[in-house]
Design a protein around this motif. Structure first.
Motif, short mmCIF file in Angstrom:
data_model
loop_
_atom_site.label_atom_id
_atom_site.label_comp_id
_atom_site.label_asym_id
_atom_site.label_seq_id
_atom_site.Cartn_x
_atom_site.Cartn_y
_atom_site.Cartn_z
N TYR A 40 37.36 32.21 50.05
CA TYR A 40 38.30 31.50 49.18
C TYR A 40 38.15 29.98 49.67
O TYR A 40 38.40 29.90 50.97
N ILE A 73 45.20 36.21 44.94
CA ILE A 73 43.74 36.00 44.60
C ILE A 73 43.12 37.19 44.03
O ILE A 73 42.42 37.42 43.16
N LEU A 76 44.05 37.62 40.41
CA LEU A 76 43.07 36.43 39.59
C LEU A 76 41.71 37.13 39.25
O LEU A 76 41.11 37.10 38.25
N THR A 77 41.19 37.80 40.35
CA THR A 77 39.75 38.25 40.26
C THR A 77 39.93 39.71 39.44
O THR A 77 38.99 40.11 38.81
N LEU A 92 37.53 34.16 35.40
CA LEU A 92 37.62 32.81 36.18
C LEU A 92 36.77 31.85 35.78
O LEU A 92 35.89 32.07 35.24
#
Length: 149
Positions: A40, A73, A76-77, A92
């Motif tokens: 990240y 995270i 989001l993925t 994304l």
């Protein structure tokens, strides 16, 4: 042993980047990890997020608990939704690949070659007679200045 999926901080003072790691919950933030499952980089635009989905699914299935930042995270993925059986989120944003500077230079050079034959200088060369005249003018001007003083 309680296992957590958390961020391990790396980088300099004002340019942080993180690794998403699986570690014992009692280890310190940047301490020893069991496994690294992703990256990240929040400073890049858009943020660079890479997660090994297969390993994340494995660790979530055996009971590893993600911390709040890692949970965001994983959402989001789409790995968290896959684990819970929910619909996947929008993809994304991915940074555009950098332009090849050499190719751009070659294109520019080809554009210049179209107007002028290859191998010639862009600025015209001074002729020998012009150089001699300039030198004679310079020496006469400096001689005049020295006589005035």
């Amino acid at each position: 042993m309680a296992v957590k999926i958390k961020l391990k901080r790396l980088g300099k003072i004002r340019s942080p980047h993180y690794r998403i790691v699986v570690a014992d919950s009692r280890t310190r933030r940047d301490g020893r990890a069991i496994e690294e499952i992703g990256l990240y980089h929040p400073v890049q635009n858009p943020s660079r997020i890479e997660v090994d989905s297969e390993r994340a699914q494995y660790w979530l299935s055996v009971g590893a608990q993600p911390t709040e930042p890692v949970l965001a995270i994983l959402k989001l993925t789409g790995d968290w939704q896959k684990h819970k059986g929910l619909p996947a989120p929008a993809p994304l944003l991915v940074a555009e690949p950098k332009a090849n500077k050499r190719a751009a230079f070659d294109e520019f050079a080809k554009a210049l070659e179209g107007g002028e034959p290859k191998g010639e200088a862009i600025t015209p060369k001074a002729k020998k007679s012009d150089k001699k005249a300039d030198e004679a003018a310079d020496t006469s001007a400096s001689a005049a200045e020295s006589t005035e003083a």
